[in-house]
Design an enzyme around this catalytic site. Sequence first.
Site, PDB file in Angstrom:
ATOM      1  N   LYS A   1      12.591   0.073 -11.114  1.00 40.99           N
ATOM      2  CA  LYS A   1      12.002  -1.230 -11.441  1.00 40.99           C
ATOM      3  C   LYS A   1      12.972  -2.377 -11.156  1.00 40.99           C
ATOM      4  O   LYS A   1      14.125  -2.359 -11.606  1.00 40.99           O
ATOM      5  CB  LYS A   1      11.575  -1.247 -12.919  1.00 40.99           C
ATOM      6  CG  LYS A   1      10.807  -2.488 -13.285  1.00 40.99           C
ATOM      7  CD  LYS A   1      10.007  -2.296 -14.555  1.00 40.99           C
ATOM      8  CE  LYS A   1       9.246  -3.562 -14.935  1.00 40.99           C
ATOM      9  NZ  LYS A   1       8.336  -4.042 -13.882  1.00 40.99           N
TER      10      LYS A   1
ATOM     11  N   THR B   1       5.079  -6.996 -18.893  1.00 40.32           N
ATOM     12  CA  THR B   1       4.319  -6.702 -20.110  1.00 40.32           C
ATOM     13  C   THR B   1       5.106  -7.099 -21.353  1.00 40.32           C
ATOM     14  O   THR B   1       4.565  -7.720 -22.277  1.00 40.32           O
ATOM     15  CB  THR B   1       3.997  -5.197 -20.162  1.00 40.32           C
ATOM     16  OG1 THR B   1       3.374  -4.821 -18.940  1.00 40.32           O
ATOM     17  CG2 THR B   1       3.084  -4.861 -21.330  1.00 40.32           C
TER      18      THR B   1
ATOM     19  N   GLY C   1       3.567   1.708  -1.843  1.00 34.22           N
ATOM     20  CA  GLY C   1       4.369   1.766  -3.068  1.00 34.22           C
ATOM     21  C   GLY C   1       3.791   2.693  -4.124  1.00 34.22           C
ATOM     22  O   GLY C   1       2.733   3.289  -3.938  1.00 34.22           O
TER      23      GLY C   1
ATOM     24  N   PRO D   1      -0.104  -8.873 -16.184  1.00 30.73           N
ATOM     25  CA  PRO D   1       1.175  -8.206 -16.449  1.00 30.73           C
ATOM     26  C   PRO D   1       1.006  -6.694 -16.576  1.00 30.73           C
ATOM     27  O   PRO D   1       1.926  -5.939 -16.277  1.00 30.73           O
ATOM     28  CB  PRO D   1       1.622  -8.823 -17.781  1.00 30.73           C
ATOM     29  CG  PRO D   1       0.932 -10.137 -17.849  1.00 30.73           C
ATOM     30  CD  PRO D   1      -0.390  -9.932 -17.155  1.00 30.73           C
TER      31      PRO D   1
ATOM     32  N   HIS E   1      11.232   1.916 -18.744  1.00 27.90           N
ATOM     33  CA  HIS E   1      10.633   2.100 -17.421  1.00 27.90           C
ATOM     34  C   HIS E   1      11.461   3.038 -16.553  1.00 27.90           C
ATOM     35  O   HIS E   1      12.618   3.336 -16.849  1.00 27.90           O
ATOM     36  CB  HIS E   1      10.489   0.752 -16.689  1.00 27.90           C
ATOM     37  CG  HIS E   1       9.276  -0.027 -17.124  1.00 27.90           C
ATOM     38  ND1 HIS E   1       9.251  -0.788 -18.271  1.00 27.90           N
ATOM     39  CD2 HIS E   1       8.029  -0.143 -16.559  1.00 27.90           C
ATOM     40  CE1 HIS E   1       8.061  -1.358 -18.396  1.00 27.90           C
ATOM     41  NE2 HIS E   1       7.295  -0.982 -17.373  1.00 27.90           N
TER      42      HIS E   1
ATOM     43  N   THR F   1       2.018  -7.605  -9.365  1.00 27.25           N
ATOM     44  CA  THR F   1       3.459  -7.823  -9.188  1.00 27.25           C
ATOM     45  C   THR F   1       3.986  -8.728 -10.293  1.00 27.25           C
ATOM     46  O   THR F   1       3.344  -9.710 -10.679  1.00 27.25           O
ATOM     47  CB  THR F   1       3.719  -8.444  -7.798  1.00 27.25           C
ATOM     48  OG1 THR F   1       3.161  -7.561  -6.818  1.00 27.25           O
ATOM     49  CG2 THR F   1       5.207  -8.617  -7.550  1.00 27.25           C
TER      50      THR F   1
ATOM     51  N   ILE G   1       2.461   2.069  -7.142  1.00 25.24           N
ATOM     52  CA  ILE G   1       1.116   1.715  -7.648  1.00 25.24           C
ATOM     53  C   ILE G   1       0.178   1.382  -6.491  1.00 25.24           C
ATOM     54  O   ILE G   1      -1.016   1.681  -6.541  1.00 25.24           O
ATOM     55  CB  ILE G   1       1.176   0.566  -8.683  1.00 25.24           C
ATOM     56  CG1 ILE G   1      -0.232   0.295  -9.239  1.00 25.24           C
ATOM     57  CG2 ILE G   1       1.822  -0.692  -8.153  1.00 25.24           C
ATOM     58  CD1 ILE G   1      -0.276  -0.624 -10.429  1.00 25.24           C
TER      59      ILE G   1
ATOM     60  N   ALA H   1       0.802  -1.230   0.000  1.00 26.94           N
ATOM     61  CA  ALA H   1       0.000   0.000   0.000  1.00 26.94           C
ATOM     62  C   ALA H   1       0.834   1.278   0.000  1.00 26.94           C
ATOM     63  O   ALA H   1       0.323   2.347  -0.335  1.00 26.94           O
ATOM     64  CB  ALA H   1      -0.936  -0.009   1.210  1.00 26.94           C
TER      65      ALA H   1
HETATM   66  N1  LIG Z   1       0.510  -5.068 -13.554  1.00 26.72           N
HETATM   67  C1  LIG Z   1       0.591  -3.740 -13.638  1.00 26.72           C
HETATM   68  O1  LIG Z   1      -0.191  -3.074 -14.338  1.00 26.72           O
HETATM   69  C2  LIG Z   1       1.632  -3.028 -12.860  1.00 26.72           C
HETATM   70  C3  LIG Z   1       2.500  -3.770 -12.134  1.00 26.72           C
HETATM   71  N2  LIG Z   1       3.458  -3.156 -11.388  1.00 26.72           N
HETATM   72  C4  LIG Z   1       4.268  -4.046 -10.597  1.00 26.72           C
HETATM   73  O2  LIG Z   1       3.897  -3.903  -9.236  1.00 26.72           O
HETATM   74  C5  LIG Z   1       5.023  -4.134  -8.408  1.00 26.72           C
HETATM   75  C6  LIG Z   1       5.228  -2.919  -7.512  1.00 26.72           C
HETATM   76  O3  LIG Z   1       5.621  -1.823  -8.304  1.00 26.72           O
HETATM   77  P1  LIG Z   1       5.899  -0.390  -7.655  1.00 26.72           P
HETATM   78  O4  LIG Z   1       4.698   0.111  -6.940  1.00 26.72           O
HETATM   79  O5  LIG Z   1       6.485   0.431  -8.730  1.00 26.72           O
HETATM   80  O6  LIG Z   1       7.032  -0.753  -6.574  1.00 26.72           O
HETATM   81  P2  LIG Z   1       7.341  -0.010  -5.202  1.00 26.72           P
HETATM   82  O7  LIG Z   1       8.684  -0.471  -4.783  1.00 26.72           O
HETATM   83  O8  LIG Z   1       7.095   1.456  -5.358  1.00 26.72           O
HETATM   84  O9  LIG Z   1       6.222  -0.554  -4.216  1.00 26.72           O
HETATM   85  C7  LIG Z   1       6.203  -1.864  -3.697  1.00 26.72           C
HETATM   86  C8  LIG Z   1       5.732  -1.732  -2.269  1.00 26.72           C
HETATM   87  O10 LIG Z   1       5.514  -3.028  -1.744  1.00 26.72           O
HETATM   88  C9  LIG Z   1       6.101  -3.078  -0.453  1.00 26.72           C
HETATM   89  N3  LIG Z   1       6.382  -4.449  -0.109  1.00 26.72           N
HETATM   90  C10 LIG Z   1       7.391  -5.244  -0.519  1.00 26.72           C
HETATM   91  N4  LIG Z   1       7.269  -6.463   0.028  1.00 26.72           N
HETATM   92  C11 LIG Z   1       6.153  -6.424   0.791  1.00 26.72           C
HETATM   93  C12 LIG Z   1       5.500  -7.376   1.606  1.00 26.72           C
HETATM   94  N5  LIG Z   1       5.958  -8.621   1.755  1.00 26.72           N
HETATM   95  N6  LIG Z   1       4.365  -7.008   2.248  1.00 26.72           N
HETATM   96  C13 LIG Z   1       3.871  -5.778   2.105  1.00 26.72           C
HETATM   97  N7  LIG Z   1       4.448  -4.811   1.358  1.00 26.72           N
HETATM   98  C14 LIG Z   1       5.577  -5.160   0.710  1.00 26.72           C
HETATM   99  C15 LIG Z   1       7.321  -2.217  -0.573  1.00 26.72           C
HETATM  100  O11 LIG Z   1       7.831  -1.844   0.691  1.00 26.72           O
HETATM  101  P3  LIG Z   1       9.373  -1.377   0.822  1.00 26.72           P
HETATM  102  O12 LIG Z   1       9.427  -0.041   0.134  1.00 26.72           O
HETATM  103  O13 LIG Z   1       9.588  -1.336   2.286  1.00 26.72           O
HETATM  104  O14 LIG Z   1      10.205  -2.386   0.108  1.00 26.72           O
HETATM  105  C16 LIG Z   1       6.755  -1.030  -1.358  1.00 26.72           C
HETATM  106  O15 LIG Z   1       6.077  -0.115  -0.536  1.00 26.72           O
HETATM  107  C17 LIG Z   1       6.196  -4.410  -9.362  1.00 26.72           C
HETATM  108  O16 LIG Z   1       6.352  -5.802  -9.528  1.00 26.72           O
HETATM  109  C18 LIG Z   1       5.750  -3.773 -10.655  1.00 26.72           C
HETATM  110  O17 LIG Z   1       6.337  -4.358 -11.790  1.00 26.72           O
HETATM  111  C19 LIG Z   1       3.581  -1.809 -11.352  1.00 26.72           C
HETATM  112  C20 LIG Z   1       2.762  -1.014 -12.091  1.00 26.72           C
HETATM  113  C21 LIG Z   1       1.719  -1.564 -12.922  1.00 26.72           C
HETATM  114  O1  LIG Z   2       7.156  -1.713 -12.671  1.00 30.77           O
HETATM  115  C1  LIG Z   2       6.325  -1.019 -13.292  1.00 30.77           C
HETATM  116  O2  LIG Z   2       6.249   0.219 -13.165  1.00 30.77           O
HETATM  117  C2  LIG Z   2       5.410  -1.677 -14.214  1.00 30.77           C
HETATM  118  N1  LIG Z   2       5.386  -2.993 -14.219  1.00 30.77           N
HETATM  119  C3  LIG Z   2       4.582  -3.812 -15.055  1.00 30.77           C
HETATM  120  C4  LIG Z   2       5.453  -4.625 -15.975  1.00 30.77           C
HETATM  121  O3  LIG Z   2       6.503  -5.137 -15.547  1.00 30.77           O
HETATM  122  O4  LIG Z   2       5.083  -4.797 -17.140  1.00 30.77           O
HETATM  123  C5  LIG Z   2       3.498  -3.033 -15.752  1.00 30.77           C
HETATM  124  C6  LIG Z   2       3.917  -1.672 -16.198  1.00 30.77           C
HETATM  125  O5  LIG Z   2       4.836  -1.800 -17.228  1.00 30.77           O
HETATM  126  C7  LIG Z   2       4.498  -0.879 -15.040  1.00 30.77           C
END
Ligand SMILES: NC(=O)C1=CN([C@@H]2O[C@H](COP(=O)(O)OP(=O)(O)OC[C@H]3O[C@@H](n4cnc5c(N)ncnc54)[C@H](OP(=O)(O)O)[C@@H]3O)[C@@H](O)[C@H]2O)C=CC1
Ligand SMILES: O=C(O)C1=N[C@H](C(=O)O)C[C@H](O)C1
Length: 251
Positions: free
Chosen positions: A140, A147, A14, A107, A136, A80, A16, A12
């Site tokens: 990342k 994707t 992070g 994805p 990106h 994720t 996204i 929550a």
């Molecule tokens: N499918 C989609 O459309 C999208 C997918 N993503 C994916 O989502 C994931 C997160 O991306 P993003 O938000 O940029 O990353 P961030 O690093 O900004 O956020 C991840 C968050 O998750 C927390 N976290 C890690 N492990 C745990 C856990 N075990 N329990 C609870 N919280 C945890 C992290 O904490 P801490 O900072 O302390 O490590 C951080 O706050 C990536 O895999 C990304 O590729 C992203 C955008 C779009």
């Molecule tokens: O890490 C990101 O930011 C994103 N992750 C996803 C991916 O790995 O495809 C989706 C989007 O590209 C954003």
Amino acid sequence: MSSKLRVAVIGAGGRIGSEAVRAVEAADDMELVAALGRGDSLDVLTAAGAEVVVELTHPDSVMGNLEFCVRHGIHAVVGTTGWTEERLATLRGWLAESPSTGVLIAPNFSIGAVLGMKFAQLAARFFESVEVVELHHRGKADAPSGTATRTAQLIAAAREKAGIAPQQDPTTHGLEGARGADVDGVPVHAVRLRGLLAHQEVLFGDTGETLTIRHDSLHHSCFMPGILLAARRVGEVPGLTFGLEHFMDLD
Ligand SMILES: NC(=O)C1=CN([C@@H]2O[C@H](COP(=O)(O)OP(=O)(O)OC[C@H]3O[C@@H](n4cnc5c(N)ncnc54)[C@H](OP(=O)(O)O)[C@@H]3O)[C@@H](O)[C@H]2O)C=CC1
Ligand SMILES: O=C(O)C1=N[C@H](C(=O)O)C[C@H](O)C1
């Protein structure tokens, strides 16, 4: 208890995840019952009566979180990345023991990105050569992106189905990595640049012409309609669904 869908977000804090918290709070038909960060106990999910978890953490964290959710019959919507066949098989094993639970792994939750993947899949059989470039932000963890990996897999499958010969790489001299990663025979190049969010180009080429399919995510809000759609539907679809397109009535 209200009739609203009881949704929790893991990750929550992070990039996204924080946007997802706001989106769930703003949705009239949902109630945000938990918002978990790293170190928070997953028991909060059951105590809060979560029906659907939105999992947006890290490739190192997602499996443990999903094992807990599936074992407790909580549906999950997963953004994720970092998925492998081995991880998917493990997840399917857990789901087999909890047959009424649904997990959607997407994805990409952006509607435009999903359509971009579909368009690439459609174009794949008409071109001799194809490469994918994903771009990106610098934070990342995984490369290539989920994707881009999925896009390349879909293109490769479409080419194989159409009987198109595998691409031959003409490179005889070069530096390691210069031709990108090989995903099922499709070169995938990953760029990491401050200022970017998430972007992808699929480049097709044949005699005298090229076709470029480009998608740009400019703000994390673009992922929210897909996440909310998935949260609303995942409980109706037991087992593992891979790709938001299956919830978009495209097939
Ligand atoms: N499918 C989609 O459309 C999208 C997918 N993503 C994916 O989502 C994931 C997160 O991306 P993003 O938000 O940029 O990353 P961030 O690093 O900004 O956020 C991840 C968050 O998750 C927390 N976290 C890690 N492990 C745990 C856990 N075990 N329990 C609870 N919280 C945890 C992290 O904490 P801490 O900072 O302390 O490590 C951080 O706050 C990536 O895999 C990304 O590729 C992203 C955008 C779009
Ligand atoms: O890490 C990101 O930011 C994103 N992750 C996803 C991916 O790995 O495809 C989706 C989007 O590209 C954003």
